[in-house]
Design an enzyme around this catalytic site. Structure first.
Site, PDB file in Angstrom:
ATOM      1  N   ASP A   9       0.962  -1.232   0.067  1.00 20.42           N
ATOM      2  CA  ASP A   9      -0.147   0.015  -0.034  1.00 20.42           C
ATOM      3  C   ASP A   9       1.013   1.251  -0.051  1.00 20.42           C
ATOM      4  O   ASP A   9       1.971   1.259   0.458  1.00 20.42           O
ATOM      5  CB  ASP A   9      -0.865  -0.041   1.273  1.00 20.42           C
ATOM      6  N   SER A  10       0.403   2.416  -0.467  1.00 18.74           N
ATOM      7  CA  SER A  10       0.933   3.509  -0.287  1.00 18.74           C
ATOM      8  C   SER A  10       1.209   4.068   0.968  1.00 18.74           C
ATOM      9  O   SER A  10       2.061   4.920   1.474  1.00 18.74           O
ATOM     10  CB  SER A  10       0.200   4.618  -1.018  1.00 18.74           C
ATOM     11  N   CYS A  72      -4.098  -0.661  -2.360  1.00 18.77           N
ATOM     12  CA  CYS A  72      -4.155   0.636  -2.738  1.00 18.77           C
ATOM     13  C   CYS A  72      -4.734   0.723  -4.165  1.00 18.77           C
ATOM     14  O   CYS A  72      -4.518   0.084  -5.218  1.00 18.77           O
ATOM     15  CB  CYS A  72      -2.666   1.262  -3.009  1.00 18.77           C
ATOM     16  N   GLU A 151      -2.813   9.436   7.547  1.00 23.07           N
ATOM     17  CA  GLU A 151      -1.345   9.154   7.821  1.00 23.07           C
ATOM     18  C   GLU A 151      -0.698  10.042   8.997  1.00 23.07           C
ATOM     19  O   GLU A 151       0.207   9.625   9.564  1.00 23.07           O
ATOM     20  CB  GLU A 151      -0.521   9.552   6.487  1.00 23.07           C
ATOM     21  N   CYS A 184     -10.574   4.182  -1.522  1.00 25.77           N
ATOM     22  CA  CYS A 184      -9.202   4.240  -1.032  1.00 25.77           C
ATOM     23  C   CYS A 184      -9.024   3.614   0.048  1.00 25.77           C
ATOM     24  O   CYS A 184      -9.949   3.595   1.018  1.00 25.77           O
ATOM     25  CB  CYS A 184      -8.910   5.732  -0.861  1.00 25.77           C
ATOM     26  N   HIS A 186      -7.251   3.985   2.645  1.00 31.48           N
ATOM     27  CA  HIS A 186      -6.921   4.668   3.824  1.00 31.48           C
ATOM     28  C   HIS A 186      -8.572   5.309   4.160  1.00 31.48           C
ATOM     29  O   HIS A 186      -8.739   5.476   5.397  1.00 31.48           O
ATOM     30  CB  HIS A 186      -6.416   6.145   3.523  1.00 31.48           C
TER      31      HIS A 186
END
Length: 268
Positions: A9-10, A72, A151, A184, A186
């Site tokens: 994943d990013s 991702c 993040e 996404c 996230h």
């Protein structure tokens, strides 16, 4: 087969998929790599996303993984077909599973999709939804402020609610959709806030559960499931701060994580 499943994943968002993999496949070992140093991927050019994704894949292939999950959406949109051609192991993305879950859920055939700029611009979700059902109406919206907020670990509270409310206003004001895809990985970390903003009449879909189900089916079909007994120890890597990653991982996964190791990729 006693080989790990690789998850890339990013950043920390793919932990939402990893969590569901752990729940559905408790005997399997995961090796997770989050490219937090170069996150977010959404605003980056396609060529850069492909390069970074290939670097992560090369890192995990050296760990002898038996299956790769691209957790991702931006990387899935830009690299899934390429990686399926390049690798000899199964490669699973998160877009098709998310699209299938949304189509099962919608009642009025009007589905919203929120994601990074890269995912929304790629039109990967409308393409996936229309490949399954041509009559689906898709309303997509980029939410570039979400990933940096996640993040940083800002998942609830006044700031999170304000950012989510401002970002989703174009979708909410229309009052059309009955299903919203979190495009996404996230975004499920903000799911409660997103649900609160959109209201109970909108069903919020995360692709993690459906992705894990697909992984389980493929491992079973190809006789790759681990059937022995062991104390499963998952391994986590990040290209950025191991302390920040560990804090969010422990908070979200609710499992003890002994260590988060640093991964050094080619261009980091």
């Amino acid at each position: 087969m006693d080989q790990p499943i690789g998850v890339i994943d990013s950043g920390v968002g793919g932990l939402t998929v990893a969590s569901e993999l752990m729940r559905q496949l408790p005997k399997e070992q995961l090796i997770y790599l989050g490219d937090t140093l170069r996150c977010p991927y959404g605003p980056r050019p396609k060529e850069e996303v492909i390069q970074y994704t290939l670097e992560m894949v090369d890192f995990l292939m050296k760990k002898n993984i038996k299956l790769l999950v691209i957790a991702c959406n931006t990387a899935t949109a830009f690299t899934l077909d390429l990686l399926r051609e390049k690798l000899t192991i199964p490669v699973i993305g998160v877009i098709q599973p998310g699209a299938r879950a949304a189509i099962k859920t919608t009642q009025n055939m009007k589905i919203g999709v929120i994601g990074t700029e890269g995912t929304i611009t790629s039109k990967a979700y409308p393409d996936a939804l229309h490949s399954i059902h041509s009559d689906i109406n898709v309303y997509d919206l980029a939410c570039p402020r979400f990933v940096p907020m996640v993040e940083k670990g800002v998942l609830t509270g006044e700031e999170a609610y304000r950012v989510v409310e401002e970002s989703l206003q174009p979708l909410k004001s229309e009052k059309i959709i009955d299903t919203l895809i979190l495009g996404c990985t996230h975004y499920p970390l903000l799911k409660d806030t997103i649900q609160s903003v959109m209201g109970e009449e909108v069903t919020v879909i995360s692709s993690g559960e459906e992705t894990a189900r697909e992984v389980s089916a493929i491992l079973g079909y190809q006789a790759l499931l681990y059937e022995g007994e062991r104390a499963t120890k998952h391994v986590f890597y990040t290209t950025g701060s191991s302390e920040v990653f560990a804090h969010i991982a422990k908070q979200w996964l609710d499992i003890p994580i002994a260590t988060v190791e640093t991964a050094y990729l080619i261009s980091t």
